[in-house]
Design a protein around this motif. Sequence first.
Motif, PDB file in Angstrom:
ATOM      1  N   MET A   1      43.074   9.304  92.631  1.00  0.00           N
ATOM      2  CA  MET A   1      41.907   8.470  92.453  1.00  0.00           C
ATOM      3  C   MET A   1      41.284   8.783  91.102  1.00  0.00           C
ATOM      4  SD  MET A   1      38.562   8.110  94.840  1.00  0.00           S
ATOM      5  CE  MET A   1      39.406   6.966  95.861  1.00  0.00           C
ATOM      6  N   ASP A   2      40.792   7.754  90.461  1.00  0.00           N
ATOM      7  CA  ASP A   2      40.164   7.911  89.156  1.00  0.00           C
ATOM      8  C   ASP A   2      38.762   8.470  89.297  1.00  0.00           C
ATOM      9  OD1 ASP A   2      42.361   6.817  87.892  1.00  0.00           O
ATOM     10  OD2 ASP A   2      41.593   4.775  88.088  1.00  0.00           O
ATOM     11  N   LYS A   3      38.337   9.195  88.272  1.00  0.00           N
ATOM     12  CA  LYS A   3      36.984   9.731  88.276  1.00  0.00           C
ATOM     13  C   LYS A   3      35.991   8.575  88.238  1.00  0.00           C
ATOM     14  CE  LYS A   3      33.932  12.984  86.130  1.00  0.00           C
ATOM     15  NZ  LYS A   3      33.787  14.078  85.220  1.00  0.00           N
ATOM     16  N   GLY A   4      35.027   8.627  89.157  1.00  0.00           N
ATOM     17  CA  GLY A   4      34.009   7.590  89.206  1.00  0.00           C
ATOM     18  C   GLY A   4      34.464   6.288  89.839  1.00  0.00           C
ATOM     19  N   ALA A   5      35.572   6.305  90.581  1.00  0.00           N
ATOM     20  CA  ALA A   5      36.081   5.084  91.198  1.00  0.00           C
ATOM     21  C   ALA A   5      35.085   4.507  92.203  1.00  0.00           C
ATOM     22  CB  ALA A   5      37.415   5.355  91.884  1.00  0.00           C
ATOM     23  N   TRP A   6      34.275   5.363  92.812  1.00  0.00           N
ATOM     24  CA  TRP A   6      33.262   4.920  93.772  1.00  0.00           C
ATOM     25  C   TRP A   6      31.868   5.051  93.182  1.00  0.00           C
ATOM     26  CZ3 TRP A   6      35.121   7.631  98.879  1.00  0.00           C
ATOM     27  CH2 TRP A   6      36.315   7.043  99.293  1.00  0.00           C
ATOM     28  N   ALA A   7      31.719   4.882  91.885  1.00  0.00           N
ATOM     29  CA  ALA A   7      30.424   5.055  91.210  1.00  0.00           C
ATOM     30  C   ALA A   7      29.366   4.088  91.736  1.00  0.00           C
ATOM     31  CB  ALA A   7      30.593   4.888  89.705  1.00  0.00           C
ATOM     32  N   ALA A   8      29.771   2.942  92.226  1.00  0.00           N
ATOM     33  CA  ALA A   8      28.812   1.976  92.760  1.00  0.00           C
ATOM     34  C   ALA A   8      28.119   2.505  94.018  1.00  0.00           C
ATOM     35  CB  ALA A   8      29.513   0.660  93.078  1.00  0.00           C
ATOM     36  N   ARG A   9      28.752   3.446  94.700  1.00  0.00           N
ATOM     37  CA  ARG A   9      28.170   4.037  95.914  1.00  0.00           C
ATOM     38  C   ARG A   9      27.281   5.229  95.610  1.00  0.00           C
ATOM     39  NH1 ARG A   9      33.198   4.142 100.120  1.00  0.00           N
ATOM     40  NH2 ARG A   9      33.993   2.101  99.595  1.00  0.00           N
ATOM     41  N   ALA A  10      27.227   5.653  94.371  1.00  0.00           N
ATOM     42  CA  ALA A  10      26.469   6.854  93.984  1.00  0.00           C
ATOM     43  C   ALA A  10      24.990   6.543  93.844  1.00  0.00           C
ATOM     44  CB  ALA A  10      27.033   7.428  92.689  1.00  0.00           C
ATOM     45  N   VAL A  11      24.364   6.241  94.961  1.00  0.00           N
ATOM     46  CA  VAL A  11      22.945   5.925  95.012  1.00  0.00           C
ATOM     47  C   VAL A  11      22.223   7.142  95.602  1.00  0.00           C
ATOM     48  CG1 VAL A  11      21.232   4.374  96.001  1.00  0.00           C
ATOM     49  CG2 VAL A  11      23.489   3.503  95.387  1.00  0.00           C
ATOM     50  N   GLU A  55      33.900  18.842  96.036  1.00  0.00           N
ATOM     51  CA  GLU A  55      34.374  18.622  94.670  1.00  0.00           C
ATOM     52  C   GLU A  55      35.117  17.289  94.555  1.00  0.00           C
ATOM     53  OE1 GLU A  55      37.217  20.819  91.371  1.00  0.00           O
ATOM     54  OE2 GLU A  55      36.465  21.954  93.073  1.00  0.00           O
ATOM     55  N   ALA A  56      35.971  16.979  95.528  1.00  0.00           N
ATOM     56  CA  ALA A  56      36.737  15.727  95.497  1.00  0.00           C
ATOM     57  C   ALA A  56      35.823  14.521  95.659  1.00  0.00           C
ATOM     58  CB  ALA A  56      37.792  15.742  96.596  1.00  0.00           C
ATOM     59  N   LEU A  57      34.847  14.624  96.544  1.00  0.00           N
ATOM     60  CA  LEU A  57      33.920  13.520  96.758  1.00  0.00           C
ATOM     61  C   LEU A  57      33.053  13.286  95.523  1.00  0.00           C
ATOM     62  CD1 LEU A  57      32.932  11.418  98.790  1.00  0.00           C
ATOM     63  CD2 LEU A  57      31.364  13.145  99.687  1.00  0.00           C
ATOM     64  N   ALA A  58      32.592  14.362  94.914  1.00  0.00           N
ATOM     65  CA  ALA A  58      31.789  14.244  93.690  1.00  0.00           C
ATOM     66  C   ALA A  58      32.609  13.613  92.568  1.00  0.00           C
ATOM     67  CB  ALA A  58      31.271  15.613  93.267  1.00  0.00           C
ATOM     68  N   TYR A  59      33.872  13.988  92.462  1.00  0.00           N
ATOM     69  CA  TYR A  59      34.764  13.420  91.449  1.00  0.00           C
ATOM     70  C   TYR A  59      34.922  11.908  91.664  1.00  0.00           C
ATOM     71  CZ  TYR A  59      38.934  12.849  88.539  1.00  0.00           C
ATOM     72  OH  TYR A  59      39.836  12.443  87.594  1.00  0.00           O
ATOM     73  N   LEU A  61      32.870   9.916  93.195  1.00  0.00           N
ATOM     74  CA  LEU A  61      31.596   9.243  92.960  1.00  0.00           C
ATOM     75  C   LEU A  61      31.170   9.292  91.492  1.00  0.00           C
ATOM     76  CD1 LEU A  61      29.655  10.544  96.063  1.00  0.00           C
ATOM     77  CD2 LEU A  61      30.417   8.200  95.669  1.00  0.00           C
ATOM     78  N   GLY A  62      31.769  10.197  90.727  1.00  0.00           N
ATOM     79  CA  GLY A  62      31.419  10.330  89.321  1.00  0.00           C
ATOM     80  C   GLY A  62      30.110  11.063  89.104  1.00  0.00           C
ATOM     81  N   VAL A  63      29.786  12.007  90.004  1.00  0.00           N
ATOM     82  CA  VAL A  63      28.552  12.784  89.899  1.00  0.00           C
ATOM     83  C   VAL A  63      28.886  14.272  89.901  1.00  0.00           C
ATOM     84  CG1 VAL A  63      27.178  11.010  91.052  1.00  0.00           C
ATOM     85  CG2 VAL A  63      28.173  12.844  92.400  1.00  0.00           C
ATOM     86  N   ALA A  64      27.902  15.096  89.580  1.00  0.00           N
ATOM     87  CA  ALA A  64      28.090  16.543  89.633  1.00  0.00           C
ATOM     88  C   ALA A  64      28.139  16.999  91.093  1.00  0.00           C
ATOM     89  CB  ALA A  64      26.943  17.251  88.921  1.00  0.00           C
ATOM     90  N   LYS A  65      28.987  17.967  91.391  1.00  0.00           N
ATOM     91  CA  LYS A  65      29.106  18.405  92.779  1.00  0.00           C
ATOM     92  C   LYS A  65      27.844  19.082  93.287  1.00  0.00           C
ATOM     93  CE  LYS A  65      31.695  22.479  91.459  1.00  0.00           C
ATOM     94  NZ  LYS A  65      32.954  23.172  91.546  1.00  0.00           N
ATOM     95  N   SER A  66      26.985  19.532  92.386  1.00  0.00           N
ATOM     96  CA  SER A  66      25.713  20.133  92.798  1.00  0.00           C
ATOM     97  C   SER A  66      24.748  19.093  93.371  1.00  0.00           C
ATOM     98  CB  SER A  66      25.065  20.862  91.627  1.00  0.00           C
ATOM     99  OG  SER A  66      24.775  19.957  90.587  1.00  0.00           O
ATOM    100  N   ARG A  67      25.022  17.813  93.150  1.00  0.00           N
ATOM    101  CA  ARG A  67      24.167  16.748  93.694  1.00  0.00           C
ATOM    102  C   ARG A  67      24.501  16.417  95.139  1.00  0.00           C
ATOM    103  NH1 ARG A  67      23.761  11.601  90.223  1.00  0.00           N
ATOM    104  NH2 ARG A  67      22.365  11.095  91.949  1.00  0.00           N
ATOM    105  N   LEU A  68      25.630  16.894  95.649  1.00  0.00           N
ATOM    106  CA  LEU A  68      26.010  16.655  97.034  1.00  0.00           C
ATOM    107  C   LEU A  68      25.488  17.783  97.911  1.00  0.00           C
ATOM    108  CD1 LEU A  68      29.678  15.395  96.770  1.00  0.00           C
ATOM    109  CD2 LEU A  68      27.696  14.103  97.518  1.00  0.00           C
ATOM    110  N   VAL A  69      24.825  17.413  98.999  1.00  0.00           N
ATOM    111  CA  VAL A  69      24.267  18.376  99.936  1.00  0.00           C
ATOM    112  C   VAL A  69      24.963  18.185 101.280  1.00  0.00           C
ATOM    113  CG1 VAL A  69      22.180  19.115 101.139  1.00  0.00           C
ATOM    114  CG2 VAL A  69      22.046  18.309  98.782  1.00  0.00           C
ATOM    115  N   LEU A  70      25.481  19.268 101.831  1.00  0.00           N
ATOM    116  CA  LEU A  70      26.111  19.214 103.141  1.00  0.00           C
ATOM    117  C   LEU A  70      25.021  19.242 104.199  1.00  0.00           C
ATOM    118  CD1 LEU A  70      28.750  19.281 104.798  1.00  0.00           C
ATOM    119  CD2 LEU A  70      28.585  21.765 104.737  1.00  0.00           C
TER     120      LEU A  70
END
Length: 84
Positions: A1-11, A55-59, A61-70
């Motif tokens: 998968m390309d970096k930022g392929a799901w960037a539209a979902r990065a809300v 890390e894979a999900l952040a990649y 979404l095209g965001v930093a992995k520190s922005r994802l909270v479990l």
Amino acid sequence: MDKGAWAARAVPGAEFAVRVTPRARRAAILEEGGLIKVAVTAPPEDGRATAAVAEALAYALGVAKSRLVLLRGATSRDKLFRLD
């Protein structure tokens, strides 16, 4: 998968329900019926698979992995992440 392929979902505030497959032959992300399936090569020991999923999900979404909270599922195959 390309970096930022799901960037539209990065809300900010968006939640992602994820089903994890640890120790997969190959890392991959796909979506089936609203559920995101993530296969990682990391073993499910000491949180390594969870870190690899973040890390894979952040990649994707095209965001930093520190922005994802479990939010839920630290030791489960079903996880819920929120984007801050």
